[in-house]
Every structure is written in structure tokens, then in C-alpha cells.
Write a protein that holds these residues in place. Structure first.
Motif, mmCIF file in Angstrom:
data_model
loop_
_atom_site.group_PDB
_atom_site.id
_atom_site.type_symbol
_atom_site.label_atom_id
_atom_site.label_comp_id
_atom_site.label_asym_id
_atom_site.label_seq_id
_atom_site.Cartn_x
_atom_site.Cartn_y
_atom_site.Cartn_z
ATOM 1 N N CYS A 6 -36.207 79.906 25.475
ATOM 2 C CA CYS A 6 -36.186 80.269 26.552
ATOM 3 C C CYS A 6 -35.057 80.036 27.364
ATOM 4 O O CYS A 6 -35.026 80.389 28.558
ATOM 5 C CB CYS A 6 -37.390 80.225 27.275
ATOM 6 N N HIS A 30 -33.342 79.821 32.257
ATOM 7 C CA HIS A 30 -33.236 78.649 32.996
ATOM 8 C C HIS A 30 -31.738 78.762 33.563
ATOM 9 O O HIS A 30 -30.863 78.481 32.838
ATOM 10 C CB HIS A 30 -33.358 77.580 32.143
ATOM 11 N N ILE A 80 -35.712 70.649 30.812
ATOM 12 C CA ILE A 80 -36.177 71.793 30.633
ATOM 13 C C ILE A 80 -37.323 71.257 29.392
ATOM 14 O O ILE A 80 -36.899 71.059 28.372
ATOM 15 C CB ILE A 80 -35.307 72.588 30.081
ATOM 16 N N CYS A 132 -39.797 73.143 28.294
ATOM 17 C CA CYS A 132 -40.165 74.390 27.485
ATOM 18 C C CYS A 132 -40.180 73.931 25.720
ATOM 19 O O CYS A 132 -39.101 73.336 25.510
ATOM 20 C CB CYS A 132 -39.688 75.670 27.798
ATOM 21 N N CYS A 149 -42.604 79.500 27.713
ATOM 22 C CA CYS A 149 -41.698 79.133 28.787
ATOM 23 C C CYS A 149 -42.512 78.704 29.937
ATOM 24 O O CYS A 149 -43.527 79.246 30.291
ATOM 25 C CB CYS A 149 -40.651 80.027 29.146
ATOM 26 N N ARG A 150 -42.064 77.379 30.503
ATOM 27 C CA ARG A 150 -42.723 76.924 31.738
ATOM 28 C C ARG A 150 -42.300 77.188 33.045
ATOM 29 O O ARG A 150 -42.638 76.943 33.795
ATOM 30 C CB ARG A 150 -42.776 75.356 31.652
ATOM 31 N N LEU A 151 -41.481 78.035 32.792
ATOM 32 C CA LEU A 151 -40.589 78.367 34.179
ATOM 33 C C LEU A 151 -41.534 79.349 35.034
ATOM 34 O O LEU A 151 -42.054 80.230 34.417
ATOM 35 C CB LEU A 151 -39.148 79.282 33.848
HETATM 36 ZN ZN LIG Z 1 -38.487 77.861 29.574
#
Ligand SMILES: [Zn+2]
Length: 185
Positions: A110, A114, A162, A164, A169-171
Motif C-alpha cells: 500500500c 502513504h 508505516i 501496514c 492498509c492501516r491508513l
Molecule cells: Zn498502508
């Protein structure tokens, strides 16, 4: 060890010529009295100063054209951003994942979402292009620094920032690219 700056060397020469001209066209009476006989020398000095000034201007222009600019991602149109991101993705796939596979394997899929990854990777790509793109000029010291410092530095920072992974994705925030760029002026 750094090489002497050619523009600074030219500027030093210019200062010296100006100093000599000041002596010849000098402020003091006895030098003025000699001016007639030295006028040929004065003309030569003025010509040299003019030529050197032009040389410096040309060197500065050349340097500005030669020096790659840092990638800047704010305020781009959607199309421009997509085009740049495509070039960056291609570099990650064709260079990063091929030549530095073990390092780049740690980059989560991902990463294009970012901003920090996009900025850092595009900046390190710009340096890679500067070092390797010209087959007639591949400066070894710069390649050593790129391998030793820039690449692992970027990947290390991104791995720390990051969290993830392939699971997702943790965004959470909406795309920051849509916001207006900050005003710097
Ligand atoms: Zn991510």
C-alpha cells in the motif's frame, strides 16, 4: 575531500582582475599620471573582466540545468500526480524489487497511499537516476553513498513509520493529496 568549486574559482579570478584594474585606474595621483601609458593594459583588463563575467554566468546557468531538482508533490493536477506515481511505481518494480529485492520486499504493497513513502522513494529515485542514468558518467562515490546511506535510510524510516502489511492498509485519513498546498511565499 571535495573538489574546488569552479564557479568560486572563477569568482576569485574576477576579484583579482578587478583589484588589478583598480590599481591601474587607481585613486591615487601618481597612478593616474601613469594611466595614459597603461591604457592598453586597462583595456585588456576590462576585456578580461567582461569575458570572465560571461563565463561565470554561463557556468551558473549550466549548473542550474545540470542539477536535478527535488521531487515536489504538492499542488499537482490529478493527471500529473498519476503520471509521476506511475514512473515511481515502475522504478520500484524494475529497479527496487529487482536489484534490491530483499530490501524492497519489506515495503508494504500500500506504499503509494502513504505520502511519506511517495516523497521519500521519489527523492531517492531521483538520486539513483542522477548516479546511474548516464552510462558515460556513473560516479562511484555517489553510488557508494546511495547504497550505504540513502537507500537503507529511506527504507528503514518507512519501515518504522508505516505499520501496514500484506493484510491491509492501516491508513485511515482521506487522501492528503487533494488538499491545497501550503503557501510558502
Ligand atoms: Zn498502508
Amino acid at each position: 575531500m571535495t573538489e574546488p568549486d569552479p564557479i568560486e574559482a572563477l569568482a576569485a579570478q574576477l576579484d583579482e582582475l578587478r583589484r588589478q584594474l583598480a590599481v591601474y585606474t587607481g585613486e591615487t595621483g601618481h597612478l593616474r599620471a601613469r594611466l595614459a601609458e597603461d591604457s592598453g593594459q586597462v583595456v585588456m583588463l576590462r576585456l578580461e573582466i567582461k569575458q570572465l563575467g560571461e563565463k561565470i554566468a554561463a557556468a551558473i546557468t549550466r549548473r542550474a540545468a545540470d542539477e536535478p531538482q527535488a521531487p515536489y508533490w504538492l499542488g499537482l493536477s490529478t493527471e500529473e500526480r498519476a503520471a509521476r506515481l506511475a514512473r515511481l511505481r515502475a522504478w520500484v518494480v524494475q529497479v527496487g524489487l529487482v536489484q534490491y529485492a530483499e530490501y524492497f520486499a519489506k515495503l508494504p504493497p500500500c506504499w503509494p497511499s502513504h505520502p511519506a513513502a511517495v516523497i521519500e522513494l521519489s527523492t531517492v529515485m531521483a538520486e539513483w537516476v542522477r548516479v546511474y542514468a548516464d552510462p558515460d558518467s556513473r560516479p562511484l562515490p555517489d553510488a557508494l553513498v546511495w547504497n550505504d546511506k540513502w537507500l537503507p535510510g529511506v527504507l528503514g524510516r518507512l519501515a518504522a513509520a508505516i505499520k501496514c502489511d500484506v493484510s491491509g492498509c492501516r491508513l485511515v485519513q482521506s487522501s492528503p493529496w487533494e488538499r491545497s498546498p501550503p503557501r510558502y511565499s
